[in-house]
Write a protein that holds these residues in place. Structure first.
Motif, PDB file in Angstrom:
ATOM      1  N   LEU A 139      -4.538   1.053  -5.273  1.00 43.26           N
ATOM      2  CA  LEU A 139      -5.510   0.512  -4.329  1.00 43.26           C
ATOM      3  C   LEU A 139      -6.884   0.212  -4.932  1.00 43.26           C
ATOM      4  CD1 LEU A 139      -4.524   2.420  -1.074  1.00 43.26           C
ATOM      5  CD2 LEU A 139      -4.065   0.028  -1.661  1.00 43.26           C
ATOM      6  N   PRO A 140      -7.435   1.033  -5.842  1.00 43.95           N
ATOM      7  CA  PRO A 140      -8.732   0.637  -6.419  1.00 43.95           C
ATOM      8  C   PRO A 140      -8.667  -0.681  -7.199  1.00 43.95           C
ATOM      9  CG  PRO A 140      -8.368   2.979  -6.725  1.00 43.95           C
ATOM     10  CD  PRO A 140      -7.071   2.409  -6.213  1.00 43.95           C
ATOM     11  N   GLY A 173      -8.173  -3.488  -4.774  1.00 42.91           N
ATOM     12  CA  GLY A 173      -9.442  -3.808  -4.124  1.00 42.91           C
ATOM     13  C   GLY A 173     -10.317  -4.707  -4.968  1.00 42.91           C
ATOM     14  N   SER A 174     -10.330  -4.476  -6.275  1.00 47.79           N
ATOM     15  CA  SER A 174     -11.102  -5.345  -7.171  1.00 47.79           C
ATOM     16  C   SER A 174     -10.561  -6.766  -7.176  1.00 47.79           C
ATOM     17  CB  SER A 174     -11.070  -4.791  -8.600  1.00 47.79           C
ATOM     18  OG  SER A 174     -11.779  -3.585  -8.667  1.00 47.79           O
ATOM     19  N   ASN A 201     -11.907  -8.348  -3.907  1.00 48.38           N
ATOM     20  CA  ASN A 201     -13.293  -8.222  -3.445  1.00 48.38           C
ATOM     21  C   ASN A 201     -14.330  -8.142  -4.555  1.00 48.38           C
ATOM     22  OD1 ASN A 201     -14.582  -8.287  -0.905  1.00 48.38           O
ATOM     23  ND2 ASN A 201     -15.195  -6.159  -1.133  1.00 48.38           N
ATOM     24  N   ASP A 202     -13.977  -8.396  -5.793  1.00 48.51           N
ATOM     25  CA  ASP A 202     -14.937  -8.358  -6.894  1.00 48.51           C
ATOM     26  C   ASP A 202     -14.998  -9.745  -7.525  1.00 48.51           C
ATOM     27  OD1 ASP A 202     -16.300  -8.127  -9.304  1.00 48.51           O
ATOM     28  OD2 ASP A 202     -15.462  -6.161  -9.764  1.00 48.51           O
ATOM     29  N   HIS A 260     -14.548  -6.916   4.047  1.00 45.44           N
ATOM     30  CA  HIS A 260     -14.529  -5.464   4.197  1.00 45.44           C
ATOM     31  C   HIS A 260     -13.699  -4.846   3.069  1.00 45.44           C
ATOM     32  CE1 HIS A 260     -13.969  -1.475   5.752  1.00 45.44           C
ATOM     33  NE2 HIS A 260     -14.837  -1.736   6.719  1.00 45.44           N
ATOM     34  N   PRO A 261     -14.297  -3.974   2.274  1.00 46.40           N
ATOM     35  CA  PRO A 261     -13.600  -3.449   1.096  1.00 46.40           C
ATOM     36  C   PRO A 261     -12.409  -2.543   1.409  1.00 46.40           C
ATOM     37  CG  PRO A 261     -15.722  -2.378   1.369  1.00 46.40           C
ATOM     38  CD  PRO A 261     -15.659  -3.484   2.377  1.00 46.40           C
ATOM     39  N   GLU A 262     -12.352  -1.990   2.594  1.00 48.72           N
ATOM     40  CA  GLU A 262     -11.263  -1.066   2.931  1.00 48.72           C
ATOM     41  C   GLU A 262     -10.174  -1.695   3.789  1.00 48.72           C
ATOM     42  OE1 GLU A 262     -10.859   2.146   1.777  1.00 48.72           O
ATOM     43  OE2 GLU A 262     -12.474   1.510   0.431  1.00 48.72           O
ATOM     44  N   ARG A 263     -10.227  -3.003   4.010  1.00 43.82           N
ATOM     45  CA  ARG A 263      -9.271  -3.623   4.934  1.00 43.82           C
ATOM     46  C   ARG A 263      -7.831  -3.457   4.471  1.00 43.82           C
ATOM     47  NH1 ARG A 263     -11.043  -7.945   1.911  1.00 43.82           N
ATOM     48  NH2 ARG A 263      -9.570  -9.654   1.553  1.00 43.82           N
ATOM     49  N   PHE A 264      -7.575  -3.545   3.174  1.00 42.34           N
ATOM     50  CA  PHE A 264      -6.207  -3.397   2.703  1.00 42.34           C
ATOM     51  C   PHE A 264      -5.770  -1.939   2.672  1.00 42.34           C
ATOM     52  CE2 PHE A 264      -7.011  -7.717   1.232  1.00 42.34           C
ATOM     53  CZ  PHE A 264      -5.861  -8.339   1.693  1.00 42.34           C
ATOM     54  N   ARG A 265      -6.714  -1.027   2.436  1.00 39.96           N
ATOM     55  CA  ARG A 265      -6.349   0.395   2.484  1.00 39.96           C
ATOM     56  C   ARG A 265      -5.867   0.756   3.886  1.00 39.96           C
ATOM     57  NH1 ARG A 265      -6.372   5.175   0.201  1.00 39.96           N
ATOM     58  NH2 ARG A 265      -7.438   4.635  -1.698  1.00 39.96           N
TER      59      ARG A 265
END
Length: 173
Positions: A16-17, A20-21, A24-25, A39-44
């Motif tokens: 997941l980290p 996330g990149s 969103n990076d 939103h950075p946590e949407r996939f989590r």
């Protein structure tokens, strides 16, 4: 491409980290995928709910030599329940690009979707300037079907996309 085989598997929590990149990076996402902050946590949240394996969308890790290198995704599309198909996409980490990994990962996703779903059509699209992705899709067996004008808004301007299709009955390389 490295000597290690490319494989697909469900997204693990440890992925997941890096995942996330890749969404969103702006430094990691790449030239054709940066659409602004989200939103950075949407996939989590989606991962916690269903492991990113749903009836209408599934996301799989692309793995080479045990290393998470990116992901492929399939999203159900179609206006009628009797005419559904999958639209596929890919996002690779910068170090995995240009090595044939994306072509192989998309080939594996195509094989998976035709083996485990009854759809007759798969679709993919990419910005008209993304020549590497167009070549990869053609190597997998997709046929260029046309240009969608001004369909994507990125970096302050509307951009054209090329749409590709692959039927279950099409010959594959």
């Amino acid at each position: 491409m490295s000597d290690d085989a490319v494989s697909l598997r469900p997204i693990a929590e440890a992925d997941l980290p890096a995942f996330g990149s890749l969404v969103n990076d702006p430094e990691v996402v790449g030239e054709f995928q940066w659409y602004g902050w989200r939103h950075p946590e949407r996939f989590r949240r989606r991962w916690e709910e269903h492991g990113l394996l749903g009836e209408d969308q599934s996301i799989f890790a692309v793995v080479v030599g045990g290393e998470f290198c990116g992901f492929v995704a399939a999203r159900r599309k179609g206006m009628l329940p009797t005419a559904q198909y999958w639209s596929i996409g890919i996002q690779l980490a910068p170090q995995a690009r240009g090595r044939g990994i994306g072509t192989q990962a998309q080939r594996l996703l195509v094989d998976y979707l035709f083996a485990h779903t009854p759809v007759v059509r798969l679709e993919a699209d990419t910005e008209i300037g993304n020549i590497a992705e167009q070549r990869a899709l053609e190597k997998v067996g997709f046929t260029r079907e046309g240009v969608l004008r001004a369909v994507t808004f990125r970096a302050g301007e509307w951009r054209d996309s090329v749409v590709y299709g692959l039927l279950r009955t099409d010959p594959r390389p």
